[in-house]
Design a protein around this motif. Sequence first.
Motif, short mmCIF file in Angstrom:
data_model
loop_
_atom_site.label_atom_id
_atom_site.label_comp_id
_atom_site.label_asym_id
_atom_site.label_seq_id
_atom_site.Cartn_x
_atom_site.Cartn_y
_atom_site.Cartn_z
N GLU A 28 0.83 -1.20 0.00
CA GLU A 28 0.00 0.00 0.00
C GLU A 28 0.87 1.25 0.00
O GLU A 28 1.86 1.34 0.72
N VAL A 29 0.47 2.20 -0.83
CA VAL A 29 1.21 3.45 -0.98
C VAL A 29 0.29 4.60 -0.63
O VAL A 29 -0.80 4.72 -1.19
N THR A 30 0.71 5.45 0.30
CA THR A 30 -0.07 6.63 0.66
C THR A 30 0.48 7.81 -0.15
O THR A 30 1.69 8.04 -0.18
N VAL A 31 -0.45 8.51 -0.81
CA VAL A 31 -0.09 9.59 -1.72
C VAL A 31 -0.77 10.87 -1.27
O VAL A 31 -1.95 10.87 -0.92
N GLU A 32 -0.01 11.98 -1.27
CA GLU A 32 -0.62 13.29 -1.08
C GLU A 32 -0.91 13.83 -2.47
O GLU A 32 0.00 14.05 -3.27
N THR A 33 -2.21 13.99 -2.78
CA THR A 33 -2.61 14.41 -4.12
C THR A 33 -2.27 15.87 -4.35
O THR A 33 -1.99 16.62 -3.40
N THR A 34 -2.31 16.28 -5.60
CA THR A 34 -2.05 17.68 -5.94
C THR A 34 -3.09 18.60 -5.32
O THR A 34 -2.87 19.79 -5.19
N ASP A 35 -4.25 18.02 -4.92
CA ASP A 35 -5.30 18.80 -4.26
C ASP A 35 -5.11 18.85 -2.75
O ASP A 35 -5.92 19.43 -2.04
N GLY A 36 -4.07 18.17 -2.23
CA GLY A 36 -3.80 18.20 -0.80
C GLY A 36 -4.47 17.10 -0.01
O GLY A 36 -4.43 17.11 1.21
N SER A 38 -4.90 13.14 1.27
CA SER A 38 -4.08 11.95 1.50
C SER A 38 -4.91 10.74 1.12
O SER A 38 -5.99 10.53 1.66
N MET A 39 -4.40 9.95 0.18
CA MET A 39 -5.14 8.77 -0.30
C MET A 39 -4.21 7.57 -0.31
O MET A 39 -3.01 7.71 -0.55
N THR A 40 -4.76 6.38 -0.06
CA THR A 40 -3.97 5.16 -0.06
C THR A 40 -4.37 4.29 -1.24
O THR A 40 -5.55 4.11 -1.52
N PHE A 41 -3.37 3.78 -1.94
CA PHE A 41 -3.57 2.94 -3.11
C PHE A 41 -2.77 1.66 -2.96
O PHE A 41 -1.78 1.62 -2.23
N LYS A 42 -3.19 0.63 -3.67
CA LYS A 42 -2.39 -0.58 -3.82
C LYS A 42 -1.27 -0.27 -4.80
O LYS A 42 -1.41 0.60 -5.66
N VAL A 43 -0.16 -0.98 -4.70
CA VAL A 43 1.00 -0.75 -5.57
C VAL A 43 0.60 -0.86 -7.04
O VAL A 43 1.04 -0.06 -7.87
N ASN A 44 -0.27 -1.82 -7.36
CA ASN A 44 -0.64 -2.04 -8.76
C ASN A 44 -1.66 -1.03 -9.29
O ASN A 44 -2.04 -1.09 -10.45
N GLU A 45 -2.08 -0.07 -8.47
CA GLU A 45 -3.02 0.96 -8.90
C GLU A 45 -2.31 2.27 -9.27
O GLU A 45 -2.96 3.22 -9.67
N LEU A 46 -0.97 2.29 -9.13
CA LEU A 46 -0.21 3.52 -9.37
C LEU A 46 0.88 3.29 -10.41
O LEU A 46 1.31 2.18 -10.64
N ILE A 47 1.30 4.39 -11.00
CA ILE A 47 2.43 4.38 -11.92
C ILE A 47 3.28 5.61 -11.64
O ILE A 47 2.75 6.67 -11.32
N LYS A 48 4.60 5.42 -11.71
CA LYS A 48 5.49 6.57 -11.50
C LYS A 48 5.34 7.53 -12.67
O LYS A 48 5.17 7.12 -13.80
N THR A 49 5.43 8.81 -12.36
CA THR A 49 5.43 9.84 -13.39
C THR A 49 6.88 10.19 -13.64
O THR A 49 7.55 10.68 -12.74
#
Length: 185
Positions: A28-36, A38-49
């Motif tokens: 699980e990866v916790t991400v701070e979105t550009t809107d501020g 905090s959201m948690t995703f599974k590794v397979n739901e994200l891609i590096k930019t």
Amino acid sequence: MEYFKVNDKVSALDEAIDGVVVSVKNDEVTVETTDGFSMTFKVNELIKTNTTNELNNFIKINGLAQKNVDIFPKKNNNAPKFKSDATERPVPEFDLHIEKLVKSKGGMTNYDILTLQSETAKRHIEFAIKNRIPKIVFIHGVGEGVLKAELDFMLGRYDNIIFQDANYQKYGLGATEVYFKQNVK
């Protein structure tokens, strides 16, 4: 499988969400979105930019030919000029499905599930009001309509909120769009 580190720039695969990794725990990866948010995703739901440096390294490592492209096309002075009043930001979307809120719903009664979903929605509503966010979307699914009915009841109790079914083409019948009236006295 792709591995993420703190401060990596990422995008969600199935949603219009970009942000920066703030923590990684197991899959699980916790991400701070550009809107501020905090959201948690599974590794397979994200891609590096990729940043430009990472892209250049990728090109060098894989022996790809690099082309010089003019990224600033010549300006056409006869083209019509458009001015945007404000920069458009993506609308925050919140999935209220219980699977997105807890790791396991085992041992939870239907009442517990609905209470958690309602409290989560209320927290997002209060945050949006406090931070003057003009619009949010709740994804509740179709199901038997219990969560939608609860959400409609809760939203109806606020004076400065207008809500309606969200865009059918994008969400189907399972989402509600919430607008917050600003500058109301």
